[in-house]
Design an enzyme around this catalytic site. Structure first.
Site, short mmCIF file in Angstrom:
data_model
loop_
_atom_site.label_atom_id
_atom_site.label_comp_id
_atom_site.label_asym_id
_atom_site.label_seq_id
_atom_site.Cartn_x
_atom_site.Cartn_y
_atom_site.Cartn_z
N GLU A 296 49.91 44.08 41.52
CA GLU A 296 48.58 44.36 41.12
C GLU A 296 47.89 43.18 41.86
OE1 GLU A 296 47.52 46.66 37.30
OE2 GLU A 296 49.24 45.72 36.87
N HIS B 199 56.71 52.28 33.32
CA HIS B 199 56.48 52.78 34.73
C HIS B 199 57.74 52.46 35.36
CE1 HIS B 199 52.47 53.44 32.98
NE2 HIS B 199 51.93 52.16 33.04
N LYS C 45 50.72 40.73 37.83
CA LYS C 45 49.54 40.70 38.23
C LYS C 45 49.12 39.62 39.05
CE LYS C 45 48.49 43.25 34.43
NZ LYS C 45 47.85 44.70 34.65
C1 BG6 Z 1 49.04 50.33 32.58
C2 BG6 Z 1 49.12 48.77 32.32
O1 BG6 Z 1 50.19 51.09 32.01
O2 BG6 Z 1 49.18 50.47 34.07
C3 BG6 Z 1 48.12 48.10 33.13
O3 BG6 Z 1 48.91 48.69 30.86
C4 BG6 Z 1 48.37 48.05 34.43
O4 BG6 Z 1 48.28 46.76 32.73
C5 BG6 Z 1 48.22 49.77 34.75
O5 BG6 Z 1 47.24 47.66 35.04
C6 BG6 Z 1 48.47 49.97 36.24
O6 BG6 Z 1 48.25 51.30 36.61
P1 BG6 Z 1 47.83 51.92 38.02
O7 BG6 Z 1 47.53 53.54 37.95
O8 BG6 Z 1 46.40 51.16 38.23
O9 BG6 Z 1 49.01 51.26 38.92
#
Ligand code: BG6
Length: 492
Positions: free
Chosen positions: A218, A242, A341
């Site tokens: 991210e 995830h 992050k």
């Molecule tokens: C969430 C996390 O489950 O997923 C976040 O708590 C993260 O910290 C997010 O930013 C990322 O999701 P995506 O769909 O934007 O990749």
């Protein structure tokens, strides 16, 4: 190309945490898109709840703003917006006392639909209390469903407690634990790719696969979520759910059917086959980092400590680890996972790296002899790419070139990729739990994660600092390069 929409029966949906970020940014935009595509109509009813008093008018105005901001709606969509907002109400309910619950019961009234969902877009420590109050106020019908967000707890013990509380009121088949990664198009495509093509499955094992990389990077920092994040960290926030779910879909055996339990049984076996990482090996198999100030998209950005409003913290904003699966299919094949992050770019991908050919026919031939790589891009630019080696065209000698067979779903199908929540919410209404986590899966994931946390807490080492906008701490590169491999940096 337009996708086929199968309408669902009218339903009633209660959203606890109805004025929160998740509701405004994800849940309502997803519902609006499904309404706009006529997947449900005006008989459906949606009610947002929260502790503070608010009229339904004011709530609808707030949702309209949210849809304009987060669902790509414009003033040109006024008719659709009005139609959608007409199914939305607000009832003030205090999740922690009995206040407002009889109003919620009245809201169902004689118009109640057969299928009702309770979406708990709240902190997990409220899950048990809300479930108990739903039961106490006679709101739980045999066809009711409860939807809960990750994180389920902060470790195995707290997850067990929450799952017990939910299980005291709802049957397992009524509990929908969301991991929104499972609703992403490309993640579902993994199932199609693996099991609807004869091509890959025969090669999908340690005889032909050298290793697998899973990256969820991210570019954003923790933003306004510092208070939550500082008690969580990347391992709990991303890896426990995830990344492990992605690993399961890559590694699981072919299920006998797409039935929820058939798929989840196979994922569970993978989780239970993960080699433990604990105090004995965590130092060599894991790397954690925390971002310092740096630059993101050309802007100077602050350090994690400033984002989190903390003067000191050992919370990790980056994790890389090497996992191995102790079973026949994957013996000796490392799965390198990394997430963080404030990394160089927003990019999520799974890269399956195949072994080299066993005999090098092209000795002395110029050009690169590279391994075949299958890249499954989750975001951005969802798609699939397969790297192949071919002869460079031309009359000269035999020169080899590595070329991609590259398919971007957006270009190929010219269709809007639905948000994960759109698919997942409709699955809840249909009662299809295939893309949701079962209790034993959540537990097995914590059982693997907890010893890693414990190992980290026993050392005096702090997470390694990395500059915001980089690819994480140097140790992450060393983790994979030590094995003679490299992270996939190319993303063209
Ligand atoms: C969430 C996390 O489950 O997923 C976040 O708590 C993260 O910290 C997010 O930013 C990322 O999701 P995506 O769909 O934007 O990749």
């Amino acid at each position: 190309m337009t996708s086929r929409i199968v309408p669902v029966k009218p339903f009633d949906l209660v959203i606890f945490g109805g004025t929160g970020d998740l509701a405004y940014r994800k849940i309502f935009p997803a519902l609006f898109h499904r309404y706009r595509d006529r997947q449900f109509g005006g008989d459906t009813r949606i009610v947002g709840t929260s502790r503070r008093a608010m009229t339904s008018e004011a709530y609808r105005a707030a949702i309209r703003e949210a849809l304009l901001g987060f669902a790509g709606a414009t003033s040109a969509d006024a008719e659709e917006l009005d139609g959608f907002l007409a199914v939305v109400d607000f009832v003030a309910v205090d999740a922690q006392t009995d206040q407002g619950w009889s109003d919620l019961k009245d809201w169902f009234g004689p118009k109640a639909q057969e299928v009702r969902g309770f979406y708990l877009a709240t902190a997990p420590d409220l899950f048990g209390g809300i479930a108990a109050r739903l039961a106490a106020h006679g709101l739980v019908t045999p066809t009711a469903r409860i939807i809960v967000e990750k994180p389920i707890g902060t470790d195995g013990a707290s997850a067990e407690r929450i799952n017990d509380q939910l299980g005291a009121v709802f049957k397992e088949s009524q509990i929908f634990r969301i991991d929104h990664y499972l609703g992403k198009e490309t993640v579902q495509n993994l199932l199609a790719l693996r099991f609807a093509n004869i091509l890959l499955e025969p090669l999908w094992n340690s005889n032909y696969i050298d290793h697998v990389q899973i990256t969820v990077a991210e570019a954003l920092g923790v933003g306004g979520r510092g208070a939550y994040y500082d008690h969580s960290g990347a391992l709990r926030d991303m890896v426990q759910n995830h990344l492990l779910q992605l690993l399961c879909l890559v590694a699981m055996e072919p299920p006998a059917s797409l039935d929820a339990d058939a798929v989840r049984d196979e994922k569970l076996k993978v989780l239970r086959s993960l080699e433990p990482i604990d105090a004995g090996n965590a130092a060599t198999l894991t790397v954690r980092g925390q971002y310092k100030a740096g630059a993101s998209n050309g802007d100077t950005v602050p350090a994690y400590l400033d984002d989190a409003g903390a003067s000191a913290s050992t919370t990790e904003t980056f994790v890389a680890l090497k996992a191995t699966i102790a079973n026949w299919r994957w013996s000796g094949v490392p799965f390198y996972l990394r997430t963080g992050k404030r990394l160089h770019e927003q990019r999520s991908e799974i890269v399956v790296v195949f072994r080299r050919v066993p005999h090098l026919l092209f000795k002395g031939v110029s050009g690169l002899m590279m391994d075949n790589r299958l890249t499954i891009r989750l975001q951005p630019d969802e798609g699939i790419k397969l790297g192949l080696t071919i002869k460079e065209p031309g009359p000269g000698g035999m020169r080899l070139q590595h070329v991609p067979l590259d398919m971007s779903f957006a270009e190929a199908f010219n269709a809007r990729a639905p948000e994960a929540y759109e698919r997942l919410l409709m699955d809840v209404i249909r009662g299809n739990a295939t893309l949701f986590m079962r209790r034993d899966e959540v537990q097995a994931a914590w059982n693997w994660i907890d010893p890693i946390r414990e190992a980290w807490s026993r050392t005096s080492d702090a997470p390694r600092p990395y500059v915001a906008g980089s690819w994480g701490p140097a140790g992450s590169v060393a983790l994979i390069e030590r094995d003679g491999r490299t992270w996939n940096e190319e993303f063209a």
